[in-house]
Design a protein around this motif. Structure first.
Motif, short mmCIF file in Angstrom:
data_model
loop_
_atom_site.label_atom_id
_atom_site.label_comp_id
_atom_site.label_asym_id
_atom_site.label_seq_id
_atom_site.Cartn_x
_atom_site.Cartn_y
_atom_site.Cartn_z
N VAL A 191 1.02 -1.28 0.15
CA VAL A 191 -0.14 0.24 0.00
C VAL A 191 0.88 1.36 -0.02
CG1 VAL A 191 -1.78 1.30 1.18
CG2 VAL A 191 -1.81 -1.28 1.22
N TYR A 192 0.72 2.11 -0.90
CA TYR A 192 1.51 3.54 -0.98
C TYR A 192 0.58 4.67 -0.80
CZ TYR A 192 4.53 0.05 -3.63
OH TYR A 192 5.41 -1.01 -4.03
N ARG A 193 1.15 5.35 0.32
CA ARG A 193 0.50 6.37 0.85
C ARG A 193 1.66 7.22 1.70
NH1 ARG A 193 -4.64 7.54 -0.67
NH2 ARG A 193 -4.45 8.68 1.15
N TYR A 194 1.53 8.47 1.46
CA TYR A 194 2.64 9.25 2.10
C TYR A 194 1.55 10.56 2.80
CZ TYR A 194 6.80 11.47 3.18
OH TYR A 194 7.94 11.99 3.95
N PRO A 195 1.97 10.92 3.92
CA PRO A 195 1.23 11.65 4.77
C PRO A 195 1.27 13.02 4.02
CG PRO A 195 3.17 11.13 6.06
CD PRO A 195 2.96 10.19 4.82
N GLY A 196 0.33 13.66 4.02
CA GLY A 196 0.27 15.36 3.50
C GLY A 196 0.33 15.39 2.10
N VAL A 197 0.61 14.23 1.15
CA VAL A 197 0.38 14.42 -0.26
C VAL A 197 -0.62 13.26 -0.84
CG1 VAL A 197 2.54 15.83 -0.54
CG2 VAL A 197 2.55 13.35 -0.65
N SER A 198 -0.58 12.27 -0.27
CA SER A 198 -1.41 11.22 -1.12
C SER A 198 -2.92 11.47 -0.90
CB SER A 198 -1.08 9.64 -0.22
OG SER A 198 0.16 9.47 -0.77
N GLY A 199 -3.63 11.47 -1.79
CA GLY A 199 -4.96 11.65 -1.75
C GLY A 199 -5.55 13.07 -1.90
N GLY A 200 -4.57 13.93 -2.11
CA GLY A 200 -4.67 15.37 -2.36
C GLY A 200 -4.64 16.09 -1.26
N GLY A 201 -4.92 17.24 -1.48
CA GLY A 201 -5.02 18.45 -0.21
C GLY A 201 -3.56 19.10 0.06
N GLY A 202 -2.52 18.49 -0.75
CA GLY A 202 -1.26 19.24 -0.58
C GLY A 202 -1.35 20.46 -1.79
N ALA A 203 0.05 20.54 -2.14
CA ALA A 203 0.30 21.81 -2.95
C ALA A 203 -0.37 21.27 -4.61
CB ALA A 203 1.80 22.05 -3.25
N ARG A 204 -0.50 22.30 -5.54
CA ARG A 204 -0.71 21.74 -6.73
C ARG A 204 0.58 21.55 -7.37
NH1 ARG A 204 -3.20 27.67 -8.17
NH2 ARG A 204 -1.38 28.15 -6.86
N VAL A 205 0.53 20.47 -7.95
CA VAL A 205 1.70 19.86 -8.31
C VAL A 205 1.72 19.99 -10.04
CG1 VAL A 205 3.52 17.79 -8.83
CG2 VAL A 205 2.36 18.39 -6.49
N GLY A 206 2.71 20.39 -10.67
CA GLY A 206 3.06 20.30 -12.32
C GLY A 206 3.98 19.50 -12.56
N LEU A 207 4.13 18.48 -13.50
CA LEU A 207 5.15 17.60 -13.87
C LEU A 207 5.28 17.92 -15.21
CD1 LEU A 207 7.17 15.23 -13.31
CD2 LEU A 207 4.95 13.55 -13.91
#
Ligand SMILES: [Zn+2]
Length: 777
Positions: free
Chosen positions: A528-544
């Motif tokens: 299971v791959y989850r990272y606090p603060g970024v997985s599932g959204g709610g963090g910064a708006r990320v452009g790749l």
């Protein structure tokens, strides 16, 4: 498994007629490739998309009792992933029995008597897996399997009868069906334009491009998983033949032996197997009048990333045919032929007996070399069936004896590890790699250390212990030189694959036998791959950033973000040039790519305007503006050189311009020492950096707002963790991860690849922490 009369488009009457015609196969009832493709495979400037090829294989299987069609699953883009089983009608009637025989030969622990052993060796068949077209711009591989399959379905010569009677062929006509369509589309769209024969402006595998052939131990992609689960582990082939193409100006055809180094856990019988088979194929093809065949050149046998079977009792025969320009012919005069590693394309030598005289080189030539090579390989497999099986069994016997007693007793993996994602990923790789992993049901002592109940144990007296050992130990890559005292001879790929370092877990090799109550082998865990603060959204708006000069590192990054459920959007050249980036993004990530590639992209003289030109000067200004207004720019590896130039940062790359004699680290794991910082949250103080054509920095102005967040150890002896390096002292103490404040924002510069091929889970937190958009403290 699919009944061969299903989904064929044939009427029931025709299906019945096919059954009644059993006996001597009548070639006129069996569709030629031409009848479905609309051209003879190998015709200049003719490529088709994957569905047309699937249609051919379905029709062929419907018409021939020697051929079965299987859809093993769906590809990344949802296309059918296909294999064919090809053998005699007699074998086809007993296919499951043949498979069971092979499974016993693969695992000698299941053989109960000498009589059974003799019977298995007498009745078994050589199992051959031929895979093609994993690299989609190597377009001969799209077509050659049609010829091999049609020939085996129709021919009644003694050689073909011997192949059908003595072997079971598992044929994967493409290991990357999506790419067949991507490249055929691009080629057909650009025919007659300056872009004819060029590579497409996107990765030909949606996530990993050419690195799809670097996934044979990490098993990240669905195509890899289907091949491992449904073919390798289901059948355990003695021989695996992978059909590729190489550049235009070297040999016409490469076959093993490979160059040194050979990964040290590969059984010597496998080495002798690929030496013999490759040399035999070269001999037979030269007899057919084919020229320019080289053995023992260019390609080594080091990384398991390309050779699953070398750790599973099978021989890998790589063939590499010279390319044209996709399906467009080329002229290659003799004077333009170039020397390669281990031979000179203009000079006859013991491993390059008959040079090619130069001239016209076409798709028909490619398809001819490839299909003739595959048929020669099958002949060897058929006529030497008894040796292939006896040696296959011997490899298994040696493995269960702990490589004839030379190996440690077991590998122990504590269950209580900080990096849970790393632990479950390593266990998942082991189990998918057919390694038996057990759990201790009570505490035990091994090599003087006490381990609690629940500890994972991998005994090294099992058929595929080689796979576990190779991936869980440190690599000591040999110091190979081009000549004595000369420059290093680079590896074909990289030099390290130590999973515990890449995935941030502890393992112990135990030399002495020990007693422990062990469970049955565990099932494959599903990480299971989850990272606090970024997985599932709610963090910064990320452009790749996604360049049209397609970057595999971008694809891997996109894959990781999706796996960890981190929302992002892809940013293209036009988006960057338009500017106003700060209104749309908090963080922009630029994966590993050269500064020149980012700025200038694809050439406008070849590619249509929409794909050409990179981010250009406007894009560079727009990125500066983005950071000055409070954005975070994250750059990986070579893209960090672009960041240093763009923001005129007072740092010096201490390895810039050094030649390979002065510093060399061609895909190597280095120790990474970290400073307490927002970027190092959830990280241990010491970790690992994947170093490959990377920079290493000195900050030249100590008053500049630049923080060294990670650096290589001051002690040169501690720099190397696994693989090969020359002169580690040059980077000892130098910076590997920087945060530079610029205006309201910051640039986070990775001097390594923190997300290398989705394997370096140990350093994912450094990347993920940068995505929160919070500046460091
Ligand atoms: Zn290739």
């Amino acid at each position: 498994m699919m009944n061969r009369f299903r989904n064929t488009g044939l009427s029931p009457w025709m299906a019945l007629a096919g059954t009644l015609l059993a006996g001597p196969v009548l070639a006129q009832n069996i569709p030629t490739p031409e009848s479905v493709l609309g051209f003879v495979p190998g015709t200049d400037r003719k490529l088709v998309e994957w569905p047309v090829l699937v249609d051919y294989y379905r029709q062929l299987a419907a018409a021939s009792p020697r051929v079965r069609f299987h859809e093993l699953g769906k590809t990344t883009n949802g296309a059918p992933f296909v294999s064919l089983t090809i053998t005699s009608e007699e074998n086809m009637a007993h296919l499951e029995e043949i498979r069971q025989t092979n499974l016993r030969l693969a695992d000698p622990r299941r053989i109960t008597s000498a009589a059974e052993r003799d019977r298995l060796l007498a009745t078994g068949k050589t199992i051959v897996l031929i895979t093609s077209s994993i690299h989609s711009t190597e377009v001969g591989g799209h077509l050659s399997p049609t010829i091999v399959a049609w020939r085996l379905a129709t021919d009644n010569s003694p050689d073909t009868r011997a192949i059908l009677d003595n072997t079971v062929l598992l044929l994967v006509p493409s290991l990357n069906p999506d790419g067949v369509t991507i490249v055929a589309d691009w080629y057909n769209r650009t025919l007659g334009t300056p872009a004819e024969g060029s590579g497409p402006p996107e990765l030909y595998h949606h996530y990993v491009g050419h690195d799809n052939n670097r996934d044979w131990y990490a098993f990240t992609q669905v195509e890899t998983q289907l091949t491992i689960d449904s073919l390798h582990n289901f059948w355990h082939p003695q021989i695996v033949h992978d059909i590729h193409q190489q550049g235009q100006s070297g040999s016409r055809f490469f076959l093993p032996p490979f160059l040194d180094p050979v990964e040290p856990n590969i059984d010597p019988l496998i080495v002798e197997g690929f030496n013999t088979l490759g040399t035999y194929m070269a001999w037979e093809l030269t007899g057919q009048g084919k020229k320019g065949i080289v053995n023992m050149a260019t390609y080594d046998a080091w990384t398991p990333a390309r050779a699953y079977q070398h750790h599973h009792a099978g021989v890998r025969v790589l063939s590499e045919t010279a390319s044209a320009r996709l399906a467009t012919p080329i002229d290659m005069p003799f004077e333009r032929l170039r020397p390669g590693r281990g031979f000179d394309a203009k000079v006859s030598s013991v491993n390059f007996a008959e040079p090619w005289p130069g001239g016209h080189w076409t798709l028909a030539d490619i398809v001819d070399y490839q299909s003739s090579g595959a048929l020669a390989l099958l002949k060897h497999a058929a006529f030497n069936r008894s040796v292939w099986l006896a040696n296959f069994l011997r490899i298994g016997e040696r493995a269960i004896a702990g490589f004839d007693g030379k190996w440690p007793y077991a590998i122990v993996i504590p269950a209580d590890q900080e990096n849970e994602a790393g632990l479950s990923t390593v266990l998942s790789i082991m189990v998918r790699g057919d390694v038996e992993v057990q759990r201790a049901e009570a505490g035990f002592t091994a090599d003087g250390v006490e381990y609690p109940a629940g500890t994972y144990v991998i005994g090294l007296h099992q058929p595929y212990g080689s796979f576990a050992k190779a991936l869980l130990e440190r690599q000591d890559y040999p110091d190979l030189r081009q000549y004595p005292g000369g420059p290093p001879r680079p590896p074909y790929d990289v030099t390290a694959h130590t999973l515990p370092l890449l995935m941030g877990i502890d393992v112990a090799f135990v030399d002495q036998p020990f007693d422990a109550r062990l469970s049955a082998p565990i099932a494959r865990p599903d990480p299971v791959y989850r990272y606090p603060g970024v997985s599932g959204g709610g963090g910064a708006r990320v452009g790749l950033y996604q360049s049209y000069q397609a970057s595999m590192d971008e694809g891997w990054t996109r894959w990781i973000l999706e796996q960890w459920d981190i929302p992002f959007s892809s940013v293209h050249d036009a988006d960057v040039r338009t500017g106003g980036l700060r209104n749309r993004y908090d963080v922009i990530v630029i994966p590993d790519q050269s500064a020149n590639g980012i700025r200038h992209g694809l050439s406008a003289s070849t590619y249509p305007e929409e794909y050409a030109g990179g981010i250009g000067d406007e894009g560079v200004s727009a990125l500066r503006d983005f950071v000055e207004r409070g954005g975070t720019l994250v750059t990986f590896n070579n893209a960090s050189r672009f960041a240093v130039e763009t923001f005129d940062l007072p740092v010096k790359n201490v390895v810039e311009g050094l030649d390979a004699q002065e510093f060399f680290a061609p895909g190597t794991l280095f120790e990474l020492d970290l400073t307490p910082h927002a970027l190092t949250e959830h990280m241990p103080p010491t970790s690992t950096a994947w170093f490959q054509r990377s920079p290493a920095w000195e900050v030249t102005d100590s008053s500049a707002p630049i923080t060294v967040v990670g650096h290589y150890p001051d002690d040169p002896d501690r720099v190397l963790q696994s693989g090969w390096v020359l002169h580690p002292e040059r980077i000892a103490g130098k910076a590997a991860l920087l945060e530079a404040r610029v205006g309201e924002g910051r640039v986070v510069l990775f001097g390594f690849r923190p997300q290398y091929r989705a394997q370096s889970i140990a350093t994912f937190p450094l990347f993920f922490n940068a995505l929160t958009g919070r500046p460091g403290t």
